[in-house]
Design a protein around this motif. Sequence first.
Motif, PDB file in Angstrom:
ATOM      1  N   GLN A  38       0.951  -1.159  -0.084  1.00 34.81           N
ATOM      2  CA  GLN A  38       0.000   0.135   0.029  1.00 34.81           C
ATOM      3  C   GLN A  38       0.895   1.434  -0.070  1.00 34.81           C
ATOM      4  O   GLN A  38       0.532   2.255  -0.756  1.00 34.81           O
ATOM      5  CB  GLN A  38      -0.946  -0.242   1.283  1.00 34.81           C
ATOM      6  CG  GLN A  38      -1.935  -0.899   1.173  1.00 34.81           C
ATOM      7  CD  GLN A  38      -2.894  -0.801   0.166  1.00 34.81           C
ATOM      8  OE1 GLN A  38      -3.269   0.118  -0.282  1.00 34.81           O
ATOM      9  NE2 GLN A  38      -3.436  -1.931  -0.478  1.00 34.81           N
ATOM     10  N   SER A  39       1.997   1.090   0.456  1.00 33.77           N
ATOM     11  CA  SER A  39       2.782   2.283   0.841  1.00 33.77           C
ATOM     12  C   SER A  39       3.488   2.544  -0.645  1.00 33.77           C
ATOM     13  O   SER A  39       3.478   3.848  -1.045  1.00 33.77           O
ATOM     14  CB  SER A  39       3.950   2.050   1.870  1.00 33.77           C
ATOM     15  OG  SER A  39       3.668   1.872   3.186  1.00 33.77           O
ATOM     16  N   ASP A  40       3.678   1.547  -1.304  1.00 34.83           N
ATOM     17  CA  ASP A  40       4.427   1.635  -2.642  1.00 34.83           C
ATOM     18  C   ASP A  40       3.334   2.382  -3.709  1.00 34.83           C
ATOM     19  O   ASP A  40       3.622   3.144  -4.434  1.00 34.83           O
ATOM     20  CB  ASP A  40       4.905   0.444  -3.535  1.00 34.83           C
ATOM     21  CG  ASP A  40       6.070   0.048  -2.579  1.00 34.83           C
ATOM     22  OD1 ASP A  40       6.711   1.015  -1.979  1.00 34.83           O
ATOM     23  OD2 ASP A  40       6.533  -1.220  -2.583  1.00 34.83           O
ATOM     24  N   GLY A  41       1.945   1.879  -3.588  1.00 39.56           N
ATOM     25  CA  GLY A  41       1.107   2.399  -4.364  1.00 39.56           C
ATOM     26  C   GLY A  41       0.656   3.618  -4.105  1.00 39.56           C
ATOM     27  O   GLY A  41       0.409   4.403  -4.930  1.00 39.56           O
ATOM     28  N   GLY A  42       0.597   4.050  -2.700  1.00 41.95           N
ATOM     29  CA  GLY A  42       0.261   5.511  -2.364  1.00 41.95           C
ATOM     30  C   GLY A  42       1.191   6.252  -2.747  1.00 41.95           C
ATOM     31  O   GLY A  42       0.932   7.609  -3.050  1.00 41.95           O
TER      32      GLY A  42
ATOM     33  N   ARG B  21      -7.051   7.166   0.374  1.00 44.04           N
ATOM     34  CA  ARG B  21      -7.753   5.677   0.673  1.00 44.04           C
ATOM     35  C   ARG B  21      -6.415   4.707   1.088  1.00 44.04           C
ATOM     36  O   ARG B  21      -6.747   3.922   2.051  1.00 44.04           O
ATOM     37  CB  ARG B  21      -8.529   5.229  -0.318  1.00 44.04           C
ATOM     38  CG  ARG B  21      -9.083   4.008  -0.138  1.00 44.04           C
ATOM     39  CD  ARG B  21     -10.125   3.807  -1.327  1.00 44.04           C
ATOM     40  NE  ARG B  21      -9.690   3.810  -2.243  1.00 44.04           N
ATOM     41  CZ  ARG B  21      -9.889   4.338  -3.465  1.00 44.04           C
ATOM     42  NH1 ARG B  21     -10.733   5.579  -3.275  1.00 44.04           N
ATOM     43  NH2 ARG B  21      -9.532   4.219  -4.437  1.00 44.04           N
ATOM     44  N   THR B  22      -5.456   4.966   0.373  1.00 43.40           N
ATOM     45  CA  THR B  22      -4.214   3.946   0.734  1.00 43.40           C
ATOM     46  C   THR B  22      -3.690   4.380   1.920  1.00 43.40           C
ATOM     47  O   THR B  22      -3.355   3.168   2.837  1.00 43.40           O
ATOM     48  CB  THR B  22      -3.211   4.256  -0.449  1.00 43.40           C
ATOM     49  OG1 THR B  22      -3.644   3.823  -1.701  1.00 43.40           O
ATOM     50  CG2 THR B  22      -1.984   3.448  -0.073  1.00 43.40           C
ATOM     51  N   MET B  23      -3.619   5.477   2.659  1.00 48.04           N
ATOM     52  CA  MET B  23      -3.082   5.810   3.582  1.00 48.04           C
ATOM     53  C   MET B  23      -3.992   5.334   4.943  1.00 48.04           C
ATOM     54  O   MET B  23      -3.521   5.064   6.083  1.00 48.04           O
ATOM     55  CB  MET B  23      -2.967   7.550   4.031  1.00 48.04           C
ATOM     56  CG  MET B  23      -1.672   7.944   3.001  1.00 48.04           C
ATOM     57  SD  MET B  23      -0.344   7.066   3.318  1.00 48.04           S
ATOM     58  CE  MET B  23       0.234   7.848   4.901  1.00 48.04           C
ATOM     59  N   GLU B  24      -5.476   5.495   4.592  1.00 39.66           N
ATOM     60  CA  GLU B  24      -6.292   4.628   5.673  1.00 39.66           C
ATOM     61  C   GLU B  24      -6.068   3.322   5.595  1.00 39.66           C
ATOM     62  O   GLU B  24      -6.320   2.762   6.788  1.00 39.66           O
ATOM     63  CB  GLU B  24      -7.668   5.126   5.056  1.00 39.66           C
ATOM     64  CG  GLU B  24      -8.202   6.755   5.415  1.00 39.66           C
ATOM     65  CD  GLU B  24      -8.363   6.987   6.589  1.00 39.66           C
ATOM     66  OE1 GLU B  24      -8.582   6.027   7.553  1.00 39.66           O
ATOM     67  OE2 GLU B  24      -8.151   8.280   7.096  1.00 39.66           O
TER      68      GLU B  24
END
Length: 285
Positions: A257-261, A274-277
């Motif tokens: 998720q961190s990479d995607g965010g 949404r990724t950080m959530e």
Amino acid sequence: LEGMTPGLHRVMAWIRSHVIITDTFTAALALLLVIGADHSIAYDTGLLFSPSPPIQTVWSALLILPMALRRRFPRSSALAYAALAVLQLLFGPCLLISDLFALVMLYSVIVYGDPRVTRRFILLAGGVGAFAALAISWSTIAGPLFGTGADPSSDIRGSFQRNIRTGQPLSDEGLDAFLQTLGFGAAAIAVCLLSTIVLAFWQRARLLTIRMLRERNTAIAARENEERTIAALAERARIARDMHDVVAHTLSIIIVQSDGGRYAGAHDPVVARRTMETIRHESER
């Protein structure tokens, strides 16, 4: 023991753990009872002498002394009692109330002593008992060798004494009386000794069984405790593996998720938010 109150359990435990104090108190009580009874009993003469009542009381006290150590030092106390009993038969009255405690000493050395020397003490008890039967019978019929006994001019004892002191052959009547007294005394002593030996062996077997059961229960408790410890360690290992799998999976999600965010933050703020959530939710879980 199951119906005992906790207070009585503590008392019994204290008695078992303080055998010298308990046996000393028992010996002192027996001494008081014997001294009180000695004043109202006319003892027979001795093998060599005819002791006075105070001397008889001294012999009674001496025979009770080894009882104070009968369970703490059963072997030494039994040997001391046997030595005192032989001396009493030689120099004191041949029969005292304290002589009954010989059965207690024999019982104690069989139950609490070293089983490897049990046979020796049984033989010793038999030897002292035979000597006691002979001494009692002789003193009853012939009187003391030194001193005065019965009137030598009357009855069987007097005739027996007179023949012994003058070196004349013993009369058949006197010899028969001596042999009858000896047989009765030997039989009575043998019955007492055999009864005590049987009771002592039964008690020793009972105590051995109880000790083995306690050791078995202790071993079972130790094994159960070890099994619980092993089970707890296995459960901890399983939990550690499960936690490792969960944490590793969660960290993998966070990393993805961190990479995607990071990439979405530059083009789509909604996706980045949404990724950080998702990362926050997974971290809290």
